[in-house]
Structures are given as C-alpha cells and as structure tokens.
Enzyme design. Structure first.
Site, PDB file in Angstrom:
ATOM      1  N   ASP A 113      45.237  44.221  44.253  1.00 45.43           N
ATOM      2  CA  ASP A 113      46.213  45.073  44.997  1.00 45.43           C
ATOM      3  C   ASP A 113      45.679  46.078  45.282  1.00 45.43           C
ATOM      4  OD1 ASP A 113      47.409  45.098  43.313  1.00 45.43           O
ATOM      5  OD2 ASP A 113      48.902  44.404  43.464  1.00 45.43           O
ATOM      6  N   LYS A 152      44.054  42.447  37.488  1.00 47.72           N
ATOM      7  CA  LYS A 152      45.514  41.990  37.913  1.00 47.72           C
ATOM      8  C   LYS A 152      46.245  41.992  36.143  1.00 47.72           C
ATOM      9  CE  LYS A 152      48.751  41.599  40.830  1.00 47.72           C
ATOM     10  NZ  LYS A 152      49.440  42.761  41.517  1.00 47.72           N
TER      11      LYS A 152
END
Ligand code: IPM
Ligand code: MG
Length: 356
Positions: free
Chosen positions: A223, A191
């Site tokens: 994600d 991330k």
C-alpha cells in the site's frame, strides 16, 4: 543459426500493433538479423477457431521458438465465457507452460513525453524504474481456488496465495542481478504485516541479499509502495514483488511515463528464453481504428533483441529510433498534446522503420 520467433498477435489491437513490430523485425533482417517468424493463435482468436484460448499447436510453436512476440488478449466478445476458456487463460497458460517466471516491466520516461504524464513534470522527469514481477506463482496460480456453495446456500469465492522459498529465491536473484547492472538498489514489495506468505517473501529476500553485498535491499508494504510510486517515483531503482502486486503496481508505474501505450515487457524463463509483450491490454474499444500506439510492442522487440537474441546494438537502435520519432513530434492519440503531429498506428510504425 537462424533463430525462431513465434508471433502471437491475439485480440483487439493485438494484430495491429504486432504488424508494426514485425515491420521493425523485417527491417532489421535487411541488416543481417537472422530470424524466422511463425504465427500462432492465442486468446479469443484461438477460442473462436478451436474452442480453446491456448491450442496445443500454439504451445508447440512457442516451445520450439527462441523467443515469442505477443500482442494482447481479451475483449468484450468473450467476457461472458466460462473463466476456464476466457482469453486471459491463454496468456496465463502460456506463461505457466513455458515457465516464464520473471516478468520485467521497465517504466522509463521519454523526456519528450514529460507533459503527457498526469503527474508534474519534475516528479517524473528522468524516471527509470524496473519492476520485476513474479509471474507463474502466487494467487494467480495457487490451489485451491474456485467458487463453492456453503451449507446455508450462500456462495463463497476463494483463491490461495502461496509462495515456496525456491520461487521467491529465483525471482529475487533476477532482481538482484538486474540491480547490479543499474543503481544497485532493490526494493522488495510485500504485505508482510498481514500475509504469512509474504512474510516468508520478506525473510527470503533478506537472506538472499547476503549474497549480494553490493546491492542495497529495502522492503516496503504494497500500500505504501503504491503511494510512493505516485508521490516520489524516482526513489526506486528495481522493485521486486509478487504476481498480483506486480500486476497492479506496473499499471500504476506505467502512467508515470505518460501512457501505458509506451511500456514493453519481457517474461523470461531460467535460460533467458522469453516472451515479449506490451504491458497494456487488448483495448477492444479502439481496435481496428488505426489509432493504437504500437510503440510498446516495438519496444518489446528491442527487449527481445537484448535478452533473447543477443543483439544489444539492434536493441539500442530501436530505442533510439523511437526517441527520434518522438523528437519529430509524432504522437499517437494516447500521447498527443497541443502542437504535436497526430499519427495513426501504421504511420507510427512506418516512422520508426524510417528512423532505423
Ligand atoms: C498483465 C495483464 C494480465 C495479468 C491479464 C490480461 C491476465 O493484466 O499482463 O498485466 O493480470 O497478468
Ligand atoms: Mg496487468
């Protein structure tokens, strides 16, 4: 020389599925597998006996062993205990005490189970993905952590996500080495657009890749990776990621294969010593009913034979035997579909032994 295996059955369905895996080991002993089993307590079972989820004796047995077979830990009974003595602490504690930093979680779809997946068969057919999860660092172990009371009396919970370059490098190497024996593609999941620690993760993986010219490295935000896993999972070969992202993504990947009850795992240290366990939990809701799927634990034994006991042929035999029982239409409840024969935990274990 006789190899020592520590057997830590744990809680919930742990003892039932471990019994089936031990049947498989016993069968292989007849063919010359030279091992000796020693049983130890972990998790809630250990807490009930001694007030701690990870007794010193269990650490000692495991340290002295060449490999460890673990069932699962946790259950309703212990959910209200202080977090420091909850069953899960036993599992985290042993991973850390034995320095088992590299967690290999393969997600392979058995063709016989293509219908058991909630995804369309064509999306998952032929799936063969390896998630390499960092297991002894990151937010699971970072300090400081806790719950504190602020000046205004409000409580605040906090954890710390930390990764040293050395930790990123060593897990990266494991992923690159495995990729070289597969399709030579590594996708590093982070991330990096938000978290500095994973920005360092990305940079470190990129530098490491220079030493592996034959391996193709790509990067993906977590994600997006979660989305891609359900959208087009076959794009992945090896995925390498942090402790918490790996925890989440491996559960997601498991469902691609039809059931979390099918997936084994290996947690390795720097010398190839390992702990082997199904990736599913203790499933207290179905414990003691002889309905749990023992195949993930049996397949964990295959991983143990391959990575720690250096018996790749025996590992192959177990995997083939599992395939054979699936071909025969035998299914535990979690992978059952119309027209198949529903069997219990022990019948499934016996069928694998017979197929061996
Ligand atoms: C796993 C489990 C554990 C984890 C729990 C039981 C502590 O979910 O092995 O994936 O979070 O690592
Ligand atoms: Mg998990």
């Amino acid at each position: 020389m006789t190899k020592k295996i520590a057997v830590l059955a744990g809680d919930g369905i742990g003892p039932e599925i471990v019994v089936e895996a031990v049947k498989v080991l016993d069968r292989l002993k007849q063919d010359g597998l030279d091992i000796e089993l020693e049983h130890g307590l972990i998790g809630g079972a250990a807490y009930d006996e001694s007030g701690t989820p990870l007794p010193d004796e269990t650490i000692a047995i495991s340290q002295a062993a060449d490999g460890i077979l673990l069932g699962a830990v946790g259950g309703y009974k212990w959910e209200s205990l202080d977090i420091s003595v909850r069953p899960e602490k036993g599992l985290l504690g042993i991973r850390s005490a034995l320095n088992l930093f590299a967690n290999l979680r393969p997600a392979i779809l058995y063709p016989q189970l293509a219908d058991a997946s909630t995804l369309k068969a064509e999306v998952v057919a032929g799936l063969d993905l390896m998630i390499v999860r960092e297991l002894t660092g990151g937010i699971y172990f970072g300090q400081p952590r806790g719950v504190r009371t602020l000046e205004n009396g409000e409580k605040e919970g906090f954890n710390t996500l930390v990764y040293k370059e050395s930790e990123i490098n060593r897990i990266g190497k494991v992923a690159f080495d495995i990729a070289q024996k597969r399709q030579s593609r590594v996708c590093s999941v982070d991330k990096a657009n938000v978290l500095e620690s994973t920005e360092l993760w990305r940079e470190t993986m990129t530098s490491l890749a220079e030493g592996y010219p034959s391996v193709e490295l790509s990067h993906m935000y977590v994600d997006n990776a979660a989305m891609q896993l359900v959208r087009a999972p076959k794009q992945f070969d090896v995925m390498v990621t942090t402790n918490m992202f790996g925890d989440i993504l491996s559960d997601c990947a498991s469902m691609l294969t039809g059931s979390i009850g099918m997936l084994p795992s290996a947690s390795l240290d720097e010398n190839g010593k390992g702990m082997y366990e199904p990736i599913h939990g203790s499933a207290p809701d179905i414990a003691g009913q002889n309905i749990a799927n023992p195949l993930a634990t049996i397949l964990s034994v295959a991983m143990m034979l391959r990575y720690t006991l250096e018996q790749p042929e025996m590992a192959d035999r177990i995997e083939k035997a599992v395939s054979t029982v699936l071909d025969k239409g035998l299914r535990t409840a979690d992978i059952f579909s119309e027209g198949m024969t529903k069997v219990g935990t022990s019948e499934m274990g016996d069928a694998v032994v017979a197929a061996l």
